[in-house]
Scaffold this motif. Structure first.
Motif, PDB file in Angstrom:
ATOM      1  N   MET A 197      28.588  16.489  58.293  1.00  0.00           N
ATOM      2  CA  MET A 197      28.950  15.258  57.889  1.00  0.00           C
ATOM      3  C   MET A 197      30.550  15.292  57.689  1.00  0.00           C
ATOM      4  O   MET A 197      31.042  14.393  57.591  1.00  0.00           O
ATOM      5  N   SER A 198      31.208  16.650  57.729  1.00  0.00           N
ATOM      6  CA  SER A 198      32.464  16.706  57.565  1.00  0.00           C
ATOM      7  C   SER A 198      33.218  16.114  58.809  1.00  0.00           C
ATOM      8  O   SER A 198      34.529  15.803  58.610  1.00  0.00           O
ATOM      9  N   GLY A 199      32.584  16.169  60.020  1.00  0.00           N
ATOM     10  CA  GLY A 199      33.086  15.595  60.869  1.00  0.00           C
ATOM     11  C   GLY A 199      34.181  16.643  61.874  1.00  0.00           C
ATOM     12  O   GLY A 199      34.589  16.377  62.672  1.00  0.00           O
ATOM     13  N   LYS A 200      34.229  17.959  61.015  1.00  0.00           N
ATOM     14  CA  LYS A 200      35.005  18.811  61.907  1.00  0.00           C
ATOM     15  C   LYS A 200      34.044  19.634  62.609  1.00  0.00           C
ATOM     16  O   LYS A 200      33.753  20.892  62.538  1.00  0.00           O
ATOM     17  N   VAL A 201      34.005  19.230  64.210  1.00  0.00           N
ATOM     18  CA  VAL A 201      33.342  19.814  65.025  1.00  0.00           C
ATOM     19  C   VAL A 201      34.590  19.901  66.426  1.00  0.00           C
ATOM     20  O   VAL A 201      35.267  18.832  66.243  1.00  0.00           O
ATOM     21  N   VAL A 202      34.084  20.423  67.389  1.00  0.00           N
ATOM     22  CA  VAL A 202      34.773  20.305  68.599  1.00  0.00           C
ATOM     23  C   VAL A 202      33.663  19.819  69.464  1.00  0.00           C
ATOM     24  O   VAL A 202      32.795  20.550  69.754  1.00  0.00           O
ATOM     25  N   TYR A 203      33.952  18.700  70.157  1.00  0.00           N
ATOM     26  CA  TYR A 203      32.816  18.150  70.963  1.00  0.00           C
ATOM     27  C   TYR A 203      32.945  18.773  72.145  1.00  0.00           C
ATOM     28  O   TYR A 203      33.772  19.117  72.851  1.00  0.00           O
ATOM     29  N   PRO A 204      31.565  19.104  72.976  1.00  0.00           N
ATOM     30  CA  PRO A 204      31.686  19.721  74.328  1.00  0.00           C
ATOM     31  C   PRO A 204      32.049  18.530  75.266  1.00  0.00           C
ATOM     32  O   PRO A 204      31.869  17.597  75.350  1.00  0.00           O
ATOM     33  N   VAL A 205      32.578  19.309  76.481  1.00  0.00           N
ATOM     34  CA  VAL A 205      32.876  18.503  77.521  1.00  0.00           C
ATOM     35  C   VAL A 205      31.727  17.451  77.948  1.00  0.00           C
ATOM     36  O   VAL A 205      30.565  18.046  77.968  1.00  0.00           O
ATOM     37  N   ASP A 206      32.053  16.182  78.347  1.00  0.00           N
ATOM     38  CA  ASP A 206      30.875  15.215  78.867  1.00  0.00           C
ATOM     39  C   ASP A 206      30.206  14.637  77.621  1.00  0.00           C
ATOM     40  O   ASP A 206      29.378  13.908  77.739  1.00  0.00           O
ATOM     41  N   ALA A 207      30.789  14.839  76.126  1.00  0.00           N
ATOM     42  CA  ALA A 207      30.419  14.252  74.929  1.00  0.00           C
ATOM     43  C   ALA A 207      30.536  12.921  75.482  1.00  0.00           C
ATOM     44  O   ALA A 207      31.684  12.696  75.787  1.00  0.00           O
ATOM     45  N   LEU A 208      29.819  11.838  75.006  1.00  0.00           N
ATOM     46  CA  LEU A 208      30.052  10.380  74.948  1.00  0.00           C
ATOM     47  C   LEU A 208      29.913   9.683  73.787  1.00  0.00           C
ATOM     48  O   LEU A 208      28.635  10.029  73.192  1.00  0.00           O
ATOM     49  N   LEU A 209      30.791   9.174  73.329  1.00  0.00           N
ATOM     50  CA  LEU A 209      30.839   8.387  72.086  1.00  0.00           C
ATOM     51  C   LEU A 209      30.986   6.979  72.271  1.00  0.00           C
ATOM     52  O   LEU A 209      31.774   6.514  73.008  1.00  0.00           O
ATOM     53  N   VAL A 210      30.061   6.193  71.948  1.00  0.00           N
ATOM     54  CA  VAL A 210      29.851   4.827  72.414  1.00  0.00           C
ATOM     55  C   VAL A 210      30.107   3.919  70.995  1.00  0.00           C
ATOM     56  O   VAL A 210      29.163   4.034  70.032  1.00  0.00           O
ATOM     57  N   LYS A 211      30.688   2.778  70.786  1.00  0.00           N
ATOM     58  CA  LYS A 211      30.956   1.874  69.819  1.00  0.00           C
ATOM     59  C   LYS A 211      30.676   0.726  70.121  1.00  0.00           C
ATOM     60  O   LYS A 211      31.630   0.002  71.195  1.00  0.00           O
ATOM     61  N   ALA A 212      29.825  -0.270  69.567  1.00  0.00           N
ATOM     62  CA  ALA A 212      29.600  -1.488  69.802  1.00  0.00           C
ATOM     63  C   ALA A 212      30.341  -2.427  68.983  1.00  0.00           C
ATOM     64  O   ALA A 212      30.380  -2.023  67.724  1.00  0.00           O
ATOM     65  N   LYS A 213      31.314  -3.393  69.672  1.00  0.00           N
ATOM     66  CA  LYS A 213      32.071  -4.330  68.893  1.00  0.00           C
ATOM     67  C   LYS A 213      31.301  -5.608  68.669  1.00  0.00           C
ATOM     68  O   LYS A 213      31.337  -6.244  69.745  1.00  0.00           O
ATOM     69  N   LEU A 214      31.261  -6.173  67.484  1.00  0.00           N
ATOM     70  CA  LEU A 214      30.313  -7.227  67.196  1.00  0.00           C
ATOM     71  C   LEU A 214      31.282  -8.360  66.807  1.00  0.00           C
ATOM     72  O   LEU A 214      32.338  -8.158  66.258  1.00  0.00           O
ATOM     73  N   ASP A 215      31.198  -9.456  67.158  1.00  0.00           N
ATOM     74  CA  ASP A 215      31.990 -10.584  66.917  1.00  0.00           C
ATOM     75  C   ASP A 215      32.045 -10.994  65.307  1.00  0.00           C
ATOM     76  O   ASP A 215      33.228 -11.195  64.727  1.00  0.00           O
ATOM     77  N   ASP A 216      30.881 -10.758  64.616  1.00  0.00           N
ATOM     78  CA  ASP A 216      30.643 -10.858  63.290  1.00  0.00           C
ATOM     79  C   ASP A 216      29.372 -10.051  62.996  1.00  0.00           C
ATOM     80  O   ASP A 216      28.665  -9.680  63.601  1.00  0.00           O
ATOM     81  N   GLU A 217      29.298 -10.265  61.529  1.00  0.00           N
ATOM     82  CA  GLU A 217      28.235  -9.370  60.919  1.00  0.00           C
ATOM     83  C   GLU A 217      26.728  -9.880  61.181  1.00  0.00           C
ATOM     84  O   GLU A 217      25.658  -9.138  61.374  1.00  0.00           O
ATOM     85  N   SER A 218      26.602 -11.325  61.792  1.00  0.00           N
ATOM     86  CA  SER A 218      25.301 -11.791  62.174  1.00  0.00           C
ATOM     87  C   SER A 218      25.248 -11.704  63.846  1.00  0.00           C
ATOM     88  O   SER A 218      24.185 -12.033  64.455  1.00  0.00           O
ATOM     89  N   SER A 219      26.252 -11.265  64.640  1.00  0.00           N
ATOM     90  CA  SER A 219      26.250 -11.082  65.906  1.00  0.00           C
ATOM     91  C   SER A 219      24.951 -10.008  66.508  1.00  0.00           C
ATOM     92  O   SER A 219      24.573  -9.088  65.778  1.00  0.00           O
ATOM     93  N   ARG A 220      24.167 -10.327  67.376  1.00  0.00           N
ATOM     94  CA  ARG A 220      23.046  -9.761  67.901  1.00  0.00           C
ATOM     95  C   ARG A 220      23.385  -8.689  69.270  1.00  0.00           C
ATOM     96  O   ARG A 220      22.890  -7.654  69.340  1.00  0.00           O
ATOM     97  N   ASP A 221      24.565  -9.348  69.811  1.00  0.00           N
ATOM     98  CA  ASP A 221      24.915  -8.735  71.065  1.00  0.00           C
ATOM     99  C   ASP A 221      26.553  -8.251  70.998  1.00  0.00           C
ATOM    100  O   ASP A 221      27.146  -9.146  70.457  1.00  0.00           O
ATOM    101  N   ALA A 222      26.866  -7.228  71.417  1.00  0.00           N
ATOM    102  CA  ALA A 222      28.238  -6.865  71.509  1.00  0.00           C
ATOM    103  C   ALA A 222      29.206  -7.588  72.522  1.00  0.00           C
ATOM    104  O   ALA A 222      28.598  -7.965  73.545  1.00  0.00           O
ATOM    105  N   SER A 223      30.223  -7.752  71.910  1.00  0.00           N
ATOM    106  CA  SER A 223      31.297  -8.495  72.879  1.00  0.00           C
ATOM    107  C   SER A 223      32.040  -7.539  73.742  1.00  0.00           C
ATOM    108  O   SER A 223      32.389  -7.794  74.754  1.00  0.00           O
ATOM    109  N   LEU A 224      32.138  -6.074  72.934  1.00  0.00           N
ATOM    110  CA  LEU A 224      32.930  -5.170  73.910  1.00  0.00           C
ATOM    111  C   LEU A 224      32.250  -3.911  73.441  1.00  0.00           C
ATOM    112  O   LEU A 224      31.462  -3.670  72.197  1.00  0.00           O
TER     113      LEU A 224
END
Length: 88
Positions: free
Chosen positions: A1-28
């Motif tokens: 939970m500290s977040g202090k790691v070194v991610y391996p090559v090809d690690a992929l982090l994806v964040k969905a951006k919603l228009d608002d809290e009621s959005s069901r689908d990501a805009s980005l």
């Protein structure tokens, strides 16, 4: 939970951006992909991408200045943060 790691090559982090809290689908989707050492060593060798939510079309990709500017503050956690922008 500290977040202090070194991610391996090809690690992929994806964040969905919603228009608002009621959005069901990501805009980005924002993506971080850990690249081979030397890709961008000053910024943790991360490649960034922004995709359109509905079409999944890549809008931008690479060393995106706006992404680097935000993530540069998190070198201690391999440039990854759990903090999110507020509504302010």
């Amino acid at each position: 939970m500290s977040g202090k790691v070194v991610y391996p090559v090809d690690a992929l982090l994806v964040k969905a951006k919603l228009d608002d809290e009621s959005s069901r689908d990501a805009s980005l989707f924002t993506v971080m992909r850990k690249r081979d050492p030397g890709y961008d060593p000053e910024h943790g060798d991360w490649e960034y991408a922004v995709l359109d939510g509905p079409t999944r079309r890549v809008l931008s990709r690479g060393r995106i200045d706006s992404c680097i500017e935000c993530h540069r503050h998190y070198a201690e956690t391999d440039f990854v943060t759990r903090a999110y922008l507020s509504d302010e």
